[in-house]
Design an enzyme around this catalytic site. Structure first.
Site, PDB file in Angstrom:
ATOM      1  CG  ASP A  68      -2.175   0.823   0.953  1.00  0.00           C
ATOM      2  OD1 ASP A  68      -2.960   0.433   0.076  1.00  0.00           O
ATOM      3  OD2 ASP A  68      -2.361   1.871   1.605  1.00  0.00           O
ATOM      4  CG  HIS A 176       7.259   5.167  -3.235  1.00  0.00           C
ATOM      5  ND1 HIS A 176       7.549   5.784  -4.424  1.00  0.00           N
ATOM      6  CD2 HIS A 176       5.943   4.861  -3.311  1.00  0.00           C
ATOM      7  CE1 HIS A 176       6.463   5.865  -5.165  1.00  0.00           C
ATOM      8  NE2 HIS A 176       5.475   5.296  -4.517  1.00  0.00           N
TER       9      HIS A 176
HETATM   10  P1  IMP Z   1      -1.263   2.165  -4.291  1.00  0.00           P
HETATM   11  O1  IMP Z   1      -1.473   1.793  -2.851  1.00  0.00           O
HETATM   12  O2  IMP Z   1       0.054   1.688  -4.855  1.00  0.00           O
HETATM   13  O3  IMP Z   1      -2.442   1.791  -5.151  1.00  0.00           O
HETATM   14  O4  IMP Z   1      -1.179   3.773  -4.320  1.00  0.00           O
HETATM   15  C1  IMP Z   1      -2.240   4.608  -3.863  1.00  0.00           C
HETATM   16  C2  IMP Z   1      -2.178   5.971  -4.536  1.00  0.00           C
HETATM   17  O5  IMP Z   1      -0.983   6.666  -4.163  1.00  0.00           O
HETATM   18  C3  IMP Z   1      -2.138   5.921  -6.072  1.00  0.00           C
HETATM   19  O6  IMP Z   1      -3.434   5.841  -6.629  1.00  0.00           O
HETATM   20  C4  IMP Z   1      -1.470   7.259  -6.399  1.00  0.00           C
HETATM   21  O7  IMP Z   1      -2.391   8.318  -6.318  1.00  0.00           O
HETATM   22  C5  IMP Z   1      -0.467   7.408  -5.265  1.00  0.00           C
HETATM   23  N1  IMP Z   1       0.839   6.794  -5.653  1.00  0.00           N
HETATM   24  C6  IMP Z   1       1.388   5.667  -5.137  1.00  0.00           C
HETATM   25  N2  IMP Z   1       2.566   5.396  -5.732  1.00  0.00           N
HETATM   26  C7  IMP Z   1       2.749   6.380  -6.634  1.00  0.00           C
HETATM   27  C8  IMP Z   1       3.800   6.642  -7.565  1.00  0.00           C
HETATM   28  O8  IMP Z   1       4.795   5.908  -7.711  1.00  0.00           O
HETATM   29  N3  IMP Z   1       3.653   7.749  -8.327  1.00  0.00           N
HETATM   30  C9  IMP Z   1       2.586   8.582  -8.219  1.00  0.00           C
HETATM   31  N4  IMP Z   1       1.573   8.376  -7.397  1.00  0.00           N
HETATM   32  C10 IMP Z   1       1.651   7.269  -6.591  1.00  0.00           C
END
Ligand code: IMP
Length: 197
Positions: A68, A176
């Site tokens: 996450d 990250h």
């Molecule tokens: P998830 O948990 O990886 O689905 O990330 C949740 C949300 O965080 C995504 O929908 C993006 O809005 C933001 N996010 C996470 N990782 C990235 C990244 O590498 N680049 C840009 N936005 C990110």
């Protein structure tokens, strides 16, 4: 041994697979027959990652990990954080989210921000967490076409371009997510539980 990555994002699966030993059979959610949407209701990034991995481990009896991620902006007291995907509403629009972020930072000098990923591994009932952080700042406008989410406004420390102006390879070296995955992979490679099975 079988190991489930609690995602159906094929890009994420391939990225991790390329870093693991071939003896580990990395499976997506659909490959283990999990069709339901996984709940993310704990209110924290670490909590949601734990919640998803635990759900899959308990219901599908397979060792598993879940990730996450989110963007934390210092001047906004850590927002959008766990709600990064839905910052501007349930339509989950990346461009709406960026517009709201830039609006909320209008006139604010402190643009410091960080991306964070937490991965939770459930291995034979025990939980382990791995964190990856990318420090940077939020630009004044959008730059670049690559990537997704907040990439066009996020400038990593030590760079003068946004993540969206980097190639996927460049981003994957510093992101990250990559940093958290690297820790997970090291743990798996050196863990006797994995080499025994
Ligand atoms: P998830 O948990 O990886 O689905 O990330 C949740 C949300 O965080 C995504 O929908 C993006 O809005 C933001 N996010 C996470 N990782 C990235 C990244 O590498 N680049 C840009 N936005 C990110």
């Amino acid at each position: 041994m079988k190991l489930c990555f609690a995602t159906n994002n094929q890009h994420k699966i391939e990225e991790v697979k390329s870093m693991l030993l071939p003896s580990i059979d990395l499976m997506s959610l659909s490959a283990i027959g999990c069709k339901e949407e996984l709940a993310e209701t704990t209110g924290t990034i670490a909590g949601n990652s734990h919640q998803k991995a635990e759900y899959v481990f308990r219901n599908y009896k397979v060792n598993c990990f879940a990730d996450d991620s989110g963007l934390e902006v210092e001047a906004l007291n850590g927002l959008p954080g766990v709600d990064s995907a839905i910052y501007a509403g349930s339509q989950r629009s990346h461009s709406d989210n960026i517009s709201l972020l830039l609006k909320n930072l209008q006139g604010i000098k402190n643009r410091k921000a960080r991306f964070i990923t937490v991965i939770t591994l459930f291995l034979n009932g025990a939980a382990y967490q791995f964190e990856g952080i990318l420090n940077g700042s939020i630009g004044l406008d959008l730059r670049g076409e690559n990537g997704f989410g907040y990439d066009p406004v996020f400038i990593p420390d030590g760079f003068c371009k946004t993540l969206a102006e980097m190639t996927m390879d460049e981003k994957n070296k510093i992101s990250h997510r990559a940093r958290a995955i690297e820790k997970l992979v090291k743990f798996i490679i050196w863990n006797p539980e994995f080499s025994r099975q």
